[in-house]
Design a protein around this motif. Structure first.
Motif, PDB file in Angstrom:
ATOM      1  N   VAL A   1       0.790  -1.285  -0.008  1.00  0.00           N
ATOM      2  CA  VAL A   1       0.002  -0.001   0.085  1.00  0.00           C
ATOM      3  C   VAL A   1       0.900   1.427   0.053  1.00  0.00           C
ATOM      4  O   VAL A   1       0.557   2.265  -0.600  1.00  0.00           O
ATOM      5  CB  VAL A   1      -0.921   0.064   1.378  1.00  0.00           C
ATOM      6  CG1 VAL A   1      -1.560   1.098   1.250  1.00  0.00           C
ATOM      7  CG2 VAL A   1      -1.879  -1.149   1.029  1.00  0.00           C
TER       8      VAL A   1
ATOM      9  N   THR B   1      -7.933   2.158  -0.561  1.00  0.00           N
ATOM     10  CA  THR B   1      -7.785   0.849   0.072  1.00  0.00           C
ATOM     11  C   THR B   1      -8.802   0.473   0.891  1.00  0.00           C
ATOM     12  O   THR B   1      -9.204   1.301   1.719  1.00  0.00           O
ATOM     13  CB  THR B   1      -6.382   0.693   0.954  1.00  0.00           C
ATOM     14  OG1 THR B   1      -5.172   1.009  -0.035  1.00  0.00           O
ATOM     15  CG2 THR B   1      -6.116  -0.664   1.559  1.00  0.00           C
TER      16      THR B   1
ATOM     17  N   THR C   1      -6.917  -2.842  -2.930  1.00  0.00           N
ATOM     18  CA  THR C   1      -6.541  -1.617  -3.156  1.00  0.00           C
ATOM     19  C   THR C   1      -6.779  -1.500  -4.693  1.00  0.00           C
ATOM     20  O   THR C   1      -6.393  -2.138  -5.703  1.00  0.00           O
ATOM     21  CB  THR C   1      -4.760  -1.594  -2.698  1.00  0.00           C
ATOM     22  OG1 THR C   1      -4.479  -1.799  -1.617  1.00  0.00           O
ATOM     23  CG2 THR C   1      -4.555  -0.307  -3.336  1.00  0.00           C
TER      24      THR C   1
END
Length: 101
Positions: free
Chosen positions: A24, A36, A41
């Motif tokens: 992320v 996310t 995501t």
């Protein structure tokens, strides 16, 4: 294009949070629109830039595990910008319209 993806280390136990956080981090540093949630995501941009981010995020997880699982879903539609927001707003408008009926 919009890509929703999930990359997870395999064989490293149940707690995968540190490795996923690194993925992320790569996505957020890309500067591309992203979101996310608990499962995926989502990132939006041109093909080459989005796929590069997915590759680098996968590499970040591979740094923690020699084996990873990558699940990817793509919406490829020319001429659309801000699709991540527009698609959700479209559904919300429809829900609001049916609630008024």
């Amino acid at each position: 294009m919009i890509v929703a993806f999930s990359v997870t280390p395999i064989g490293s136990g149940e707690d995968v949070g540190d490795a996923v956080a690194e993925a992320v981090r790569v996505v957020r540093a890309s500067g591309l629109p992203n979101r996310t949630d608990s499962m995926f995501t989502t990132v939006e941009g041109e093909w080459d830039e989005v796929m590069d981010v997915v590759r680098r995020a996968t590499d970040a997880v591979r740094a923690a595990s020699s084996r990873v699982s990558l699940v990817l879903k793509a919406d490829i539609r020319a001429g659309v910008t801000d699709g991540m927001t527009a698609k959700v707003e479209s559904v919300e408008r429809r829900l609001a319209d049916t609630a008024k009926s």
